[in-house]
Design a protein around this motif. Structure first.
Motif, short mmCIF file in Angstrom:
data_model
loop_
_atom_site.label_atom_id
_atom_site.label_comp_id
_atom_site.label_asym_id
_atom_site.label_seq_id
_atom_site.Cartn_x
_atom_site.Cartn_y
_atom_site.Cartn_z
N GLY A 160 -10.35 14.30 -12.92
CA GLY A 160 -10.10 13.81 -11.57
C GLY A 160 -8.65 13.87 -11.14
N ARG A 161 -7.71 13.51 -12.03
CA ARG A 161 -6.31 13.52 -11.64
C ARG A 161 -5.86 14.92 -11.27
NH1 ARG A 161 -2.47 10.89 -15.93
NH2 ARG A 161 -3.12 8.96 -14.87
N ALA A 162 -6.27 15.92 -12.04
CA ALA A 162 -5.90 17.31 -11.73
C ALA A 162 -6.53 17.79 -10.44
CB ALA A 162 -6.30 18.22 -12.89
N ALA A 163 -7.69 17.23 -10.10
CA ALA A 163 -8.38 17.63 -8.87
C ALA A 163 -7.87 16.88 -7.65
CB ALA A 163 -9.88 17.41 -9.02
N GLY A 164 -6.93 15.95 -7.83
CA GLY A 164 -6.39 15.20 -6.70
C GLY A 164 -7.21 14.00 -6.30
N TYR A 165 -8.08 13.51 -7.21
CA TYR A 165 -8.88 12.34 -6.89
C TYR A 165 -8.02 11.08 -6.91
CZ TYR A 165 -13.00 15.29 -7.70
OH TYR A 165 -13.94 16.28 -7.64
N ALA A 166 -8.44 10.10 -6.14
CA ALA A 166 -7.72 8.82 -6.07
C ALA A 166 -8.33 7.84 -7.05
CB ALA A 166 -7.77 8.25 -4.66
N PRO A 167 -7.51 7.14 -7.87
CA PRO A 167 -8.07 6.16 -8.82
C PRO A 167 -8.70 4.96 -8.13
CG PRO A 167 -5.68 6.07 -8.81
CD PRO A 167 -6.05 7.26 -7.99
N ARG A 168 -8.24 4.64 -6.93
CA ARG A 168 -8.89 3.64 -6.10
C ARG A 168 -9.28 4.35 -4.80
NH1 ARG A 168 -8.19 -1.55 -8.05
NH2 ARG A 168 -9.18 -2.30 -6.16
N ALA A 169 -10.55 4.34 -4.46
CA ALA A 169 -11.00 5.11 -3.30
C ALA A 169 -11.96 4.28 -2.46
CB ALA A 169 -11.69 6.40 -3.76
N PRO A 170 -11.47 3.25 -1.76
CA PRO A 170 -12.35 2.49 -0.88
C PRO A 170 -12.72 3.31 0.35
CG PRO A 170 -10.09 1.76 -0.62
CD PRO A 170 -10.09 2.73 -1.76
N ALA A 171 -13.62 2.80 1.16
CA ALA A 171 -14.04 3.50 2.37
C ALA A 171 -12.84 3.74 3.28
CB ALA A 171 -15.10 2.68 3.09
N ASN A 172 -12.81 4.91 3.91
CA ASN A 172 -11.76 5.29 4.87
C ASN A 172 -10.40 5.49 4.20
OD1 ASN A 172 -13.58 5.16 6.98
ND2 ASN A 172 -13.02 3.10 7.57
N TYR A 173 -10.38 5.66 2.88
CA TYR A 173 -9.09 5.80 2.19
C TYR A 173 -8.38 7.09 2.60
CZ TYR A 173 -5.70 5.29 -1.58
OH TYR A 173 -4.54 5.13 -2.29
#
Length: 449
Positions: A160-173
Motif C-alpha cells: 500500500g505505501r508504494a501504491a500511494g495508499y493512505a494509512p488513515r482513509a476516512p470518507a472524503n479523505y
C-alpha cells in the motif's frame, strides 16, 4: 399433549443437527498441530517484563514503558513467519498497549496479538494507522467482501505505501487532501511526522519536562499521560472533520465557488408539488436580490428545480453527504451557508434547517438576516408554534406566513406590538411590501468576515 410431544421431537432433532454442524466446522478448522486453521499464527506468548531497562527522558508510567521495552526485546516462537518481522519494524507497542489494557494486563506480545486477533477486531497498531479505515478503503473484494486473510497493516507496509495508499482513509479523505494541495499519501506522511515529533518531545524533550513539573503539583496530569500517546493533528486525524470538509468542498463546487447575496433553504419534497406560497417566496426573493446572486439549497430529496430561473444556483445538500451515524449534517449546513456570506437567509420550513437554527442559529443570525417560513399547520398548532417561533424569535429577524389570517393569529397569539408585527410577511399577498425592504444593513456590515 400430542402437540407438545411433536415439538419435543422437533427440538431434539434440531439440536442434533446443530451439534453435528458445529463438530464438522471445528474439525475442518483444526490443523494437525492442534491450532485453528483460521488463525494462521502460533499462539501469542507472554513477555518477560522483569528487570527490563527502558529508554525515556521523562518517566511518566514505569509499568507501561517496561512493557514497551519488553516488546522491543521479545523474541517470538520460531514458527512465526516473515510477516511478524515486517509488522514489528513499524509497530508502536507503547500505543497498542496503552489503548488495549486487556493485552497489557496479561503482558502479551502486542505484535503477535495484532497479527493473530487484533486486526480482526479493528485494533490499530499505531496512532497514524487505522485498521478499519484501511480495510474498508483498499481491501474490499470484487463483490464488496473484505478478505479476512489479508492483514491491513502488513499490506500497507509491503504494497500500500508504494501504491500511494493512505494509512488513515476516512470518507472524503481524497477531497480533503486536494483542498490543501496534497495527495492522500503525502498528507498522511506529514501527519505521521507531526505525531512522532510531538510524542518525542513529550517523552524526551522540554514538553515532557513541563508536564512532569505540572504533575508534581497535580498528580492527575501525570495520569493522563497515556491519552497523550495518541497525538491528534486536526483536522486530518479526525474522521468527522475530514468528512465535513470534504462535504463542504463538494457543496462549494455546486455553488460555483462564489458567494451569494441570498440563500433559500427548502426541502426537496416541497418543490414542484403545487405549493404556491413556497413558489411565491422563491420568486419574490429572486426578484429582489437577482437570480445570479441567489443560491437554493435543496434538502431531503432532489425535487423538481426545472421551473426555477436558470441563473439560480441550485445545491443538492444530500448528494455527497457522508452516510455515517456520527455525522452531524446540521452543523455542516450552517457552516456552508455562512461560507457563502449571504445578507439574507430564507428558511422555507426545512426540517434540517429548523434543527440547525435551534443549535447554531445565533451564528447564522450574527452575519445574515434570517427569515423563517411558518406554514398553516404550524401557525395553528400551539405546540409547534411555541417551538418553531417563540423559542427562536431572537434568531429569526422576520417571519413569513401563508395568508393574512395566519398573520393575525400569530400577532394575537403572542400579543405582538404593532412594530414587531410588521416583521411578519404574507407570502401569497402580491400587494404586501417585499420582505427584504428595511434590512438590518448595519448588522450585515458589522458581521465578522
Amino acid at each position: 399433549m400430542v402437540g407438545s410431544r411433536v415439538f419435543g421431537v422437533f427440538r431434539g432433532r434440531f439440536r442434533a443437527v446443530m451439534t453435528a454442524v458445529v463438530r464438522r466446522v471445528l474439525r475442518r478448522n483444526v490443523d494437525p498441530n492442534g491450532r485453528g486453521a483460521g488463525a494462521r499464527f502460533p499462539p501469542v506468548e507472554a513477555m518477560q517484563v522483569t528487570d527490563v531497562a527502558f529508554d525515556a527522558g521523562h518517566v511518566f508510567d514505569e509499568e507501561l514503558l517496561a512493557l514497551e521495552a519488553a516488546s522491543d526485546t521479545h523474541r517470538p516462537h520460531a514458527e512465526w513467519g516473515p510477516e511478524y518481522e515486517v509488522v514489528k519494524a513499524a509497530f508502536d507497542p507503547l500505543f497498542y498497549l496503552s489503548r488495549n489494557p486487556d493485552i497489557a494486563r496479561q503482558a502479551l506480545d502486542p505484535v503477535g496479538h495484532y497479527l493473530r486477533a487484533g486486526a480482526r477486531e479493528n485494533r490499530d497498531p499505531a496512532p497514524w494507522f487505522s485498521t478499519a479505515e484501511y480495510r474498508r478503503a483498499y481491501l474490499k473484494g470484487s463483490a464488496g467482501q473484505q478478505p479476512n486473510k489479508v492483514n491491513p497493516f502488513y499490506h500497507f507496509l509491503t504494497e500500500g505505501r508504494a501504491a500511494g495508499y493512505a494509512p488513515r482513509a476516512p470518507a472524503n479523505y481524497d477531497a480533503f487532501c486536494r483542498s490543501i494541495g496534497s495527495d492522500a499519501h503525502e498528507t498522511s506522511e506529514r501527519v505521521r511526522a507531526r505525531m512522532e515529533d510531538v510524542r518525542d518531545r513529550l517523552r524526551r524533550g522540554e514538553l515532557g519536562e513541563m508536564v512532569m513539573k505540572a504533575t508534581a503539583l497535580d498528580p492527575l496530569i501525570g495520569r493522563s499521560w497515556r491519552a497523550g500517546l495518541r497525538v491528534r493533528v486536526p483536522p486530518a486525524s479526525n474522521a468527522i472533520g475530514v468528512r465535513r470538509i470534504g462535504h463542504l468542498i463538494d457543496l462549494q463546487h455546486q455553488a460555483g465557488g462564489r458567494r451569494a447575496k441570498a440563500v433559500i433553504v427548502v426541502d426537496g419534497r416541497k418543490l414542484g408539488v403545487g405549493a404556491p406560497e413556497i413558489e411565491a417566496i422563491i420568486e419574490r426573493t429572486i426578484a429582489n436580490v437577482t437570480a445570479d446572486e441567489t443560491v437554493v439549497v435543496v434538502l431531503d430529496g432532489l425535487g423538481s428545480v426545472a421551473h426555477l430561473n436558470p441563473m439560480v444556483r441550485v445545491v443538492h445538500f444530500g448528494l455527497a453527504m457522508p452516510r455515517a451515524k456520527d455525522y452531524k449534517p446540521g452543523r455542516t449546513l450552517v457552516e456552508f451557508i455562512r461560507s457563502l456570506r449571504p445578507e439574507i437567509v430564507v428558511n422555507l420550513n426545512a426540517v434540517l434547517m429548523n434543527k440547525a437554527m435551534r443549535r447554531q442559529g445565533r451564528a447564522v443570525a450574527a452575519s445574515s438576516v434570517v427569515y423563517q417560513y411558518l406554514p398553516f399547520d404550524v401557525t395553528r398548532d400551539a405546540a409547534q408554534l411555541g417551538s418553531r417561533y417563540y423559542r427562536a424569535i431572537d434568531v429569526h429577524h422576520r417571519v413569513i406566513v401563508p395568508t393574512q389570517a395566519e398573520r393575525d393569529h400569530l400577532t394575537h397569539a403572542f400579543t405582538l406590538p404593532e412594530a414587531q408585527s410588521e416583521s411578519i410577511w404574507i407570502a401569497c399577498d402580491e400587494h404586501a411590501p417585499p420582505p427584504f425592504i428595511g434590512l438590518r444593513t448595519e448588522q450585515v456590515n458589522n458581521a465578522p468576515n
